[in-house]
Design a protein around this motif. Structure first.
Motif, PDB file in Angstrom:
ATOM      1  N   GLN A 471      55.638  39.153  67.969  1.00 34.77           N
ATOM      2  CA  GLN A 471      55.911  39.102  69.404  1.00 34.77           C
ATOM      3  C   GLN A 471      57.379  39.356  69.729  1.00 34.77           C
ATOM      4  N   PHE A 472      58.247  39.218  68.745  1.00 36.39           N
ATOM      5  CA  PHE A 472      59.622  39.694  68.921  1.00 36.39           C
ATOM      6  C   PHE A 472      59.976  40.580  67.712  1.00 36.39           C
ATOM      7  N   GLY A 473      59.009  41.448  67.391  1.00 35.33           N
ATOM      8  CA  GLY A 473      59.076  42.227  66.154  1.00 35.33           C
ATOM      9  C   GLY A 473      60.254  43.165  66.046  1.00 35.33           C
ATOM     10  N   TRP A 474      60.620  43.847  67.133  1.00 35.38           N
ATOM     11  CA  TRP A 474      61.734  44.792  67.039  1.00 35.38           C
ATOM     12  C   TRP A 474      63.033  44.049  66.759  1.00 35.38           C
ATOM     13  N   LEU A 475      63.268  42.956  67.476  1.00 32.35           N
ATOM     14  CA  LEU A 475      64.488  42.180  67.263  1.00 32.35           C
ATOM     15  C   LEU A 475      64.522  41.568  65.868  1.00 32.35           C
ATOM     16  N   LEU A 476      63.382  41.017  65.446  1.00 33.76           N
ATOM     17  CA  LEU A 476      63.298  40.422  64.117  1.00 33.76           C
ATOM     18  C   LEU A 476      63.522  41.474  63.039  1.00 33.76           C
ATOM     19  N   GLY A 477      62.869  42.615  63.200  1.00 31.47           N
ATOM     20  CA  GLY A 477      63.009  43.685  62.217  1.00 31.47           C
ATOM     21  C   GLY A 477      64.419  44.225  62.153  1.00 31.47           C
ATOM     22  N   PHE A 478      65.046  44.371  63.326  1.00 29.75           N
ATOM     23  CA  PHE A 478      66.404  44.918  63.362  1.00 29.75           C
ATOM     24  C   PHE A 478      67.389  43.953  62.704  1.00 29.75           C
ATOM     25  N   VAL A 479      67.374  42.705  63.148  1.00 31.25           N
ATOM     26  CA  VAL A 479      68.329  41.722  62.626  1.00 31.25           C
ATOM     27  C   VAL A 479      68.073  41.430  61.150  1.00 31.25           C
ATOM     28  N   GLY A 480      66.785  41.222  60.778  1.00 30.09           N
ATOM     29  CA  GLY A 480      66.456  40.929  59.382  1.00 30.09           C
ATOM     30  C   GLY A 480      66.833  42.061  58.444  1.00 30.09           C
ATOM     31  N   THR A 481      66.489  43.283  58.832  1.00 28.82           N
ATOM     32  CA  THR A 481      66.810  44.443  57.989  1.00 28.82           C
ATOM     33  C   THR A 481      68.315  44.637  57.886  1.00 28.82           C
ATOM     34  N   ALA A 482      69.013  44.467  59.008  1.00 29.76           N
ATOM     35  CA  ALA A 482      70.470  44.632  58.997  1.00 29.76           C
ATOM     36  C   ALA A 482      71.116  43.648  58.020  1.00 29.76           C
ATOM     37  N   GLY A 483      70.662  42.392  58.046  1.00 31.14           N
ATOM     38  CA  GLY A 483      71.233  41.392  57.151  1.00 31.14           C
ATOM     39  C   GLY A 483      70.951  41.684  55.690  1.00 31.14           C
ATOM     40  N   VAL A 484      69.718  42.070  55.383  1.00 31.81           N
ATOM     41  CA  VAL A 484      69.347  42.349  53.991  1.00 31.81           C
ATOM     42  C   VAL A 484      70.089  43.583  53.478  1.00 31.81           C
ATOM     43  N   TYR A 485      70.139  44.629  54.308  1.00 31.51           N
ATOM     44  CA  TYR A 485      70.812  45.865  53.855  1.00 31.51           C
ATOM     45  C   TYR A 485      72.305  45.631  53.640  1.00 31.51           C
ATOM     46  N   TRP A 486      72.912  44.865  54.536  1.00 33.52           N
ATOM     47  CA  TRP A 486      74.329  44.546  54.386  1.00 33.52           C
ATOM     48  C   TRP A 486      74.570  43.746  53.115  1.00 33.52           C
ATOM     49  N   GLY A 487      73.705  42.772  52.845  1.00 32.90           N
ATOM     50  CA  GLY A 487      73.855  41.958  51.646  1.00 32.90           C
ATOM     51  C   GLY A 487      73.674  42.768  50.367  1.00 32.90           C
TER      52      GLY A 487
END
Length: 548
Positions: A471-487
């Protein structure tokens, strides 16, 4: 006497440093835009976004939000917030296009690798082609209203098409007319399309503001908005409805948050103008949604039925001239958004997949041909679950946008090597052509949304609380992916991709020039000229190797 040129299956390739010995990964439309071919100024960029905003989907943004129980004021607030958030991502990815003047499929190679970029490219291509077909069907409905205004008996034309096909004869005629009207624009170069966007950015807003005037002029303004809300919700149900609506609005333009470089690459102005999107997009899109609410609500008061479909509303008007010109504005709106958001995007993706045989023009025409094969009238008539799938597909685009933003600004600090983006064995090869960090981050970003994604396609599959992340998939996907890729990029850096200074396309063009076009010197004989040319080419290649 003009010389007849036989058409070739393979597209023409401009001879440049970017294409030398590299037909598999580029052609003239994938190469960076040379300085003299950059025609988009500030006016063109503003006209493009006004053109893109004015379409029937924006008109109807509020309808779905109000239908689940939120008020018209809350729906406008959600639209404004959604575009405020997504405008940052659009601007950030647009800046990459302004700096490197390359399209989205090429820029994606820096973060995904040459073969890994196909994940992002194919995802975007599928969405663009299907939405082109669906938007063409929406455009057909506007043409049907126009023809009905000119020739009333057209609406009652004898139907010779089986009812099982989901379309009648008059609508099929309208579909063909709208489809054929798009073809000349599909053949135009993107630099020339800016004139279409400029015309639309004048004609359509004037028409829709006139419709807003009709809404307030034919009813009492204070009564209009009392006809919108159908139910009320509160508590946790309200919170999830808010987030779900926010994600839905963002999802409609999640595609352009990924591939804004497809258009900004033609810009001849500085990167600062991309930041104009942050205040501009929320204002424009919210205003159009307000028009949709006001006009639909006024129609409910005047005709007794709340019609969120603008064509259904316009069909009630007694004036044939008013019906025709209003429907024409929506037809022009559908044409502009179908070119800007769908056909050009699909063409860039198809060009990247088959650069030897497809260029921008062929890609757009191929997209138009595939439109018929997808029979969009049957999709709209009977495949509700498929439309849910297309709308839900945005959960895949948030992670893609996040990877590109993080890679450019945080991992590589805005320093790419433009020439290496076209050389498959360069620094962006990663491991076998795939950056595993991007792929793993993408999977992690998408995974939490899959239960809700499946439920949206088939509500019969119960997923319990698993529906909430979606239900907040775009925001979750954007923030989660950004954090994992940065790490992952910090913990396992791809050091070979780091460059001390950016290599810009203009540097390559100035350094390398037209490699294969080095002319034979005017020496004493053919062999002497050939030798001078070879020596000059070697010198050019040596200078280019220093850039790689």
């Amino acid at each position: 006497m003009p010389v007849f040129r036989r058409p070739h299956l393979k597209v023409e390739q401009r001879k440049s440093a970017f294409s030398e010995g590299n037909a598999r990964w580029t052609n003239k439309d994938l190469d960076p835009i040379p300085r003299h071919e950059r025609k988009w100024g500030v006016t063109s960029l503003i006209a493009y976004w006004i053109s893109d905003a004015f379409n029937a989907a924006t008109w109807q943004f509020a309808s779905g939000i109000i239908a689940i129980g939120l008020t018209w004021r809350e729906s406008l607030g959600i639209v404004a917030l959604a575009f405020f958030l997504v405008s940052f991502v659009i601007a950030l990815n647009g800046v990459i296009g302004v700096i490197y003047h390359a399209p989205f499929p090429v820029i994606a190679r820096a973060s995904w690798g040459f073969w890994g970029s196909y994940i992002a490219i194919i995802s975007r291509a599928i969405l663009a082609i299907f939405w082109f077909a669906i938007q063409t069907m929406n455009g057909a409905n506007t043409v049907r209203v126009m023809l009905g205004a000119i020739w009333p008996s057209f609406l009652t034309l004898h139907n010779s098409i089986p009812l099982s096909q989901g379309i009648e004869t008059n609508t099929m005629i309208a579909f063909f007319l709208f489809w054929i009207a798009q073809v000349p624009f599909l053949y135009m170069h993107p630099n020339n399309l800016r004139w279409l966007f400029m015309v639309k950015s004048v004609v359509v807003p004037v028409a829709w503001i006139a419709i807003l005037g009709w809404a307030f002029g034919t009813t009492r303004g204070e009564d209009i908005f009392q006809k919108t809300s159908t139910k009320t919700i509160q508590g946790s149900e309200y919170s999830w409805a808010f987030l779900s609506s926010l994600t839905s609005v963002i999802g409609n333009y999640a595609t352009l948050s990924v591939n804004q470089a497809d258009f900004s690459r033609y810009s001849r102005v500085s990167v600062k103008w991309q930041l104009l999107y942050v205040p501009m997009l929320p204002i424009i899109f919210t205003f159009i949604s307000f028009i949709g609410i006001a006009a639909s609500s006024a129609g409910a008061i005047k005709y007794g039925t709340l019609q969120w479909d603008p064509m259904a509303l316009i069909a009630n008007w007694p004036s044939r001239a008013a019906r025709f010109f209003a429907a024409f504005s929506f037809a022009l709106a559908a044409l502009g958004v179908n070119i800007s958001a769908n056909s050009l995007s699909a063409a860039n993706d198809l060009t990247a997949l088959f650069p030897r045989y497809v260029d921008i023009r062929r890609g757009q025409l191929l997209c138009a041909v595939l439109c018929w094969a997808l029979v969009p009238w049957k999709i709209l008539a009977s495949a509700g679950s498929f439309l849910n799938f297309m709308a839900a597909y945005a959960v895949f685009l948030g992670p893609i946008a996040a990877i590109m933003v993080v890679d450019f600004y945080l991992v590589h600090h805005r320093k790419y090597n433009a020439l290496a983006l076209y050389q498959p064995y360069s620094i962006y090869r990663y491991t076998g052509g795939v950056n595993w960090r991007a792929v793993l981050s993408f999977v992690v970003g998408v995974a939490p949304n899959l239960p809700g994604f499946i439920n949206s396609i088939n509500p019969g599959i119960g997923v319990g609380v698993g529906v909430h992340p979606y239900q907040f998939g775009w925001l979750l996907g954007f923030v989660g992916t950004a954090g994992v890729y940065w790490g992952l990029s910090k913990g396992f850096p791809a050091r070979e991709t780091m460059v001390e200074r950016a290599v810009l396309p203009d540097m390559v063009y100035e350094e390398g020039g037209d490699i294969e076009g080095v002319s034979v010197g005017a020496g004493s004989g053919e062999e002497e000229g050939r030798g001078e040319a070879k020596g000059e080419k070697r010198g050019v290649r040596a200078r280019l190797e220093r850039l790689l």
